[in-house]
Design a protein around this motif. Structure first.
Motif, short mmCIF file in Angstrom:
data_model
loop_
_atom_site.label_atom_id
_atom_site.label_comp_id
_atom_site.label_asym_id
_atom_site.label_seq_id
_atom_site.Cartn_x
_atom_site.Cartn_y
_atom_site.Cartn_z
N ARG A 181 44.24 48.16 43.22
CA ARG A 181 44.89 47.50 42.08
C ARG A 181 44.62 48.23 40.76
O ARG A 181 45.10 47.79 39.71
N ASP A 182 43.85 49.31 40.80
CA ASP A 182 43.57 50.03 39.57
C ASP A 182 44.83 50.69 39.03
O ASP A 182 45.78 50.94 39.77
N ARG A 212 44.33 47.69 29.80
CA ARG A 212 43.12 46.95 30.18
C ARG A 212 43.09 45.57 29.51
O ARG A 212 42.71 44.57 30.14
N ASP A 262 45.21 43.15 31.46
CA ASP A 262 44.68 42.66 32.74
C ASP A 262 43.28 43.22 32.93
O ASP A 262 43.10 44.36 33.38
N GLY A 263 42.28 42.43 32.57
CA GLY A 263 40.90 42.85 32.67
C GLY A 263 40.35 42.91 34.08
O GLY A 263 39.21 43.30 34.29
N THR A 264 41.17 42.52 35.08
CA THR A 264 40.72 42.58 36.48
C THR A 264 41.00 43.94 37.10
O THR A 264 40.62 44.18 38.25
N ARG A 265 41.68 44.81 36.37
CA ARG A 265 42.02 46.13 36.89
C ARG A 265 41.29 47.20 36.08
O ARG A 265 41.32 47.17 34.86
N ASP A 266 40.67 48.17 36.76
CA ASP A 266 40.19 49.35 36.06
C ASP A 266 41.38 50.23 35.72
O ASP A 266 42.33 50.36 36.51
N LYS A 312 33.38 53.07 38.30
CA LYS A 312 33.80 51.80 38.90
C LYS A 312 32.72 50.74 38.75
O LYS A 312 33.02 49.55 38.58
N ALA A 347 32.02 45.54 32.95
CA ALA A 347 33.36 45.23 32.45
C ALA A 347 33.42 45.24 30.93
O ALA A 347 34.47 45.51 30.34
#
Length: 658
Positions: A430-431, A476, A479-483, A585, A589
């Motif tokens: 999902r990155d 970013r 969507d903070g759930t994706r790097d 990774k 966050a």
């Protein structure tokens, strides 16, 4: 009979603007969200006492009750960059949400011009609020004011007019409601969106007025899904049934419509292969049997082989740029016809195609139903599989080069394709990979294996160097759930490294893969292919003969990134790169930006696309290299097609229903 006086509230123009923006919402398919996530800005004398004061007041009024401002302010470092951040955010949110940008008068505002052009070209909504010189002119000429003897009402902000889908200047408070509502209409129109600019003179920003309270009521803007006209759907279906080798070109409109599932259903039902534009990449996931990858100048050999033989091309949400059509050489069949599914009539009418003006999801769903039971021949599907297997093997070889390539590299230097492959394989499904200019967008378009509909983010409408770092911040924030992995060459990095400080300030985790190849990789290769011998494209000292052919410059970009507060990892091998990706990774966050510095050899190319891009070559020259390049140019030029033939013959009528 008495009339009740309308309720009003006394605010400055800037305060009214901020309160209005905080009350705007968008809605599509029943999902409602705030339209403005906040305001990016840099304050100067043109907006600090106007819009700056308004945002401060809104924040302080909101904190006791809500704990946060409904319109948070983020300090940027460069005005162009903050527009890029807003654009990337809006793109990642499928254009359903964006940011506003405020800048001071003069250079602060004109710094946003490049961002305005980028937003409008890419059809991305962003609200620009450039400050302007005094509307009253009582102090004219003020600091940073442009004076033109022939037009006293002209200012530098008029340069936004051709770059914006909407432009207005508020010279009196009474004009503000119409300007705000007009901007919102354009920002939320999927066919008409782009940069919306409201020029705010610095004296007017601070002027008070009694506003009707209705102006600040929550307002929800419906994002339309225009349906496809039945007769046109049937006409398009007739063209598909009559085609032997149809092909789909998926553009950015597939993503903005959320039409990926509809496209997948259409391709699976019909067996029609799919090529992707830069904006449309990821419309189908890697490995789907109908996916042939990128098409055009930076395309795959699989997609381009099918394009050359296609007799019908179905464009979905694409504006048909020269890279997509390989400068009108990609679709080479004499009888090729086009069907264009696009929400914008302007784009639907291109290539003399059958214009199916509609939302991409709605049009694809309707066309799938109209073609029920129809499928391309089995041997055409087998050809697709063979072409893709051949290309996928070439990608694997580029990701993992053998000794014939690695032996000629200097110690500690990788190929660019190997760097991309390592990031692709070790990043999460999902990155997001993000890029904008140079050689990497072309390599990514061909090589990157997309695993998620929002996993690929390359700005290639304006191809703006410097978009990468601010764009990564925007993606970013969306969507903070994706790097987010920002791939940037040294040339692009040097254009806009300053937003690393913004990422540090906001604790925004982005991963910047900084590829150092000591110059302009893309333009160096192009220069060589056009007979200009990589002139002026390398970072070198001026040599004894007066040319830029001396030793390489000692520029330390890793030290530069470290000085801005980023966590920097320098790598010199694939194993070290893999370890750096793992470290990035695992980075917190809220840990801010990570920069991975890696050196590559610009003379090792990615696999060729077997395609062309029209860049004119000097018709006369004393250089043998230029004369040879011009001969090659003339040969390619002969293959250009006007694409003017109508999609349907004159005697072929549209179906009618009684």
């Amino acid at each position: 009979m008495s009339t009740q006086q309308a309720a009003t509230v006394r605010l400055t123009v800037a305060q009214a603007t901020a309160r209005f923006l905080a009350a705007q919402w968008s809605e599509r398919d029943g999902e409602r969200r705030r339209f403005f996530a906040g305001v990016f800005g840099i304050f100067g004398h043109g907006n600090v006492a106007g819009f700056g004061q308004a945002l401060l007041q809104l924040e302080q009024e909101s904190l006791p009750a809500a704990g946060r401002s409904p319109l948070p302010y983020v300090l940027a470092r460069n005005e162009q960059a903050m527009v890029h951040t807003a654009v990337a955010y809006a793109r990642q949110q499928d254009r359903l949400e964006t940011w506003a940008c405020t800048a001071s008068i003069g250079p602060g505002s004109t710094n946003m011009l490049t961002g305005a052009a980028l937003a409008t070209i890419n059809r991305i909504p962003v609200l620009l609020l450039p400050s302007d010189t005094f509307a009253t002119r009582v102090s004219a000429p003020v600091l940073q004011e442009l004076e033109q003897p022939h037009a006293a009402d002209l200012s530098v902000n008029d340069a936004f007019r051709p770059l914006s889908r909407f432009f207005d200047r508020v010279s009196r408070p009474e004009q503000l409601p119409a300007a705000l509502l007009g901007a919102m209409r354009v920002l939320t129109d999927p066919a008409d969106t782009g940069a919306a600019t409201i020029s705010l003179p610095q004296d007017v920003q601070a002027e008070a007025y009694d506003w009707p309270v209705e102006l600040f009521a929550p307002r929800t803007w419906h994002i339309a899904r225009p349906p496809a006209e039945t007769a046109l759907v049937e006409a398009a279906a007739g063209l598909v049934r009559g085609a032997r080798r149809p092909m789909i070109v998926a553009g950015g409109g597939v993503h903005y419509s959320g039409a990926e599932d509809a496209l997948r259903a259409f391709a699976e039902a019909t067996g029609i292969p799919v090529g992707e534009t830069q904006a449309g990449k990821g419309s189908l996931p890697h490995g789907h049997p109908r996916l042939m990858g990128a098409v055009g100048s930076t395309g795959t050999t699989a997609a381009n082989a099918l394009a050359r033989e296609a007799d019908l091309v179905i464009g979905v949400g694409t504006r048909w740029s020269d890279f997509t059509t390989a400068s009108r050489t990609a679709f080479a069949q004499p009888g090729v016809r086009f069907v264009n599914l696009n929400v914008a009539a302007f784009d639907a009418g291109k290539q003399s195609g059958l214009a199916l003006v509609a939302d991409a999801r709605e049009a694809l769903t309707a066309l799938t139903a109209a073609l029920a039971g129809h499928r391309v021949p089995e041997d055409y599907e087998q050809e697709q599989a063979a072409l893709w297997a051949e290309w996928d093997a070439a990608v694997e070889a580029a990701y993992h080069p053998d000794a014939s390539v690695t032996d000629r590299l200097a110690e500690g230097v990788l190929t660019q394709s190997a760097v991309l492959g390592c990031v692709n394989e070790l990043s999460g499904p999902r990155d997001v990979v993000l890029c904008a200019a140079g050689s990497m967008p072309g390599d990514l378009h061909k090589l990157w294996r997309v695993r998620d509909r929002k996993g690929y983010h390359v700005e290639y409408g304006y191809s703006c160097m410097g978009y990468e770092i601010p764009g990564a911040i925007g993606a970013r924030l969306a969507d903070g759930t994706r790097d987010v992995f920002a791939m940037v060459g040294d040339g692009g990095y040097l254009m806009m490294p300053t937003e690393l400080a913004t990422a540090v300030q906001e604790r925004v985790k982005i991963v910047v893969v900084l590829v150092q190849n000591n110059g302009f990789h893309s333009i160096g290769s192009l220069s060589e292919s056009l007979g200009s011998q990589r002139f002026g494209t390398q970072y070198r000292y001026r040599g004894a003969g007066g040319r830029l052919d001396g030793p390489r410059l000692p520029t330390d970009l890793a030290a530069n990134a470290r000085s801005l507060g980023a966590h920097v990892i320098e790598v010199h091998s694939r194993d070290e790169l893999a370890a750096a990706i793992a470290e990035a990774k695992a980075w917190p966050a809220d840990g801010g930006p990570v920069v991975i510095h890696v050196e590559t050899d610009p003379l090792v190319p990615a696999p060729d696309s077997a395609s062309w891009w029209d860049v004119p070559v000097s018709q006369t020259a004393t250089l043998d290299s230029t004369r040879a390049a011009h001969e090659e140019y003339v040969r390619h030029k002969a293959g250009q097609r006007p694409y003017l033939a109508p999609a349907q013959p004159a005697d072929d009528h549209f179906p009618h229903h009684h």
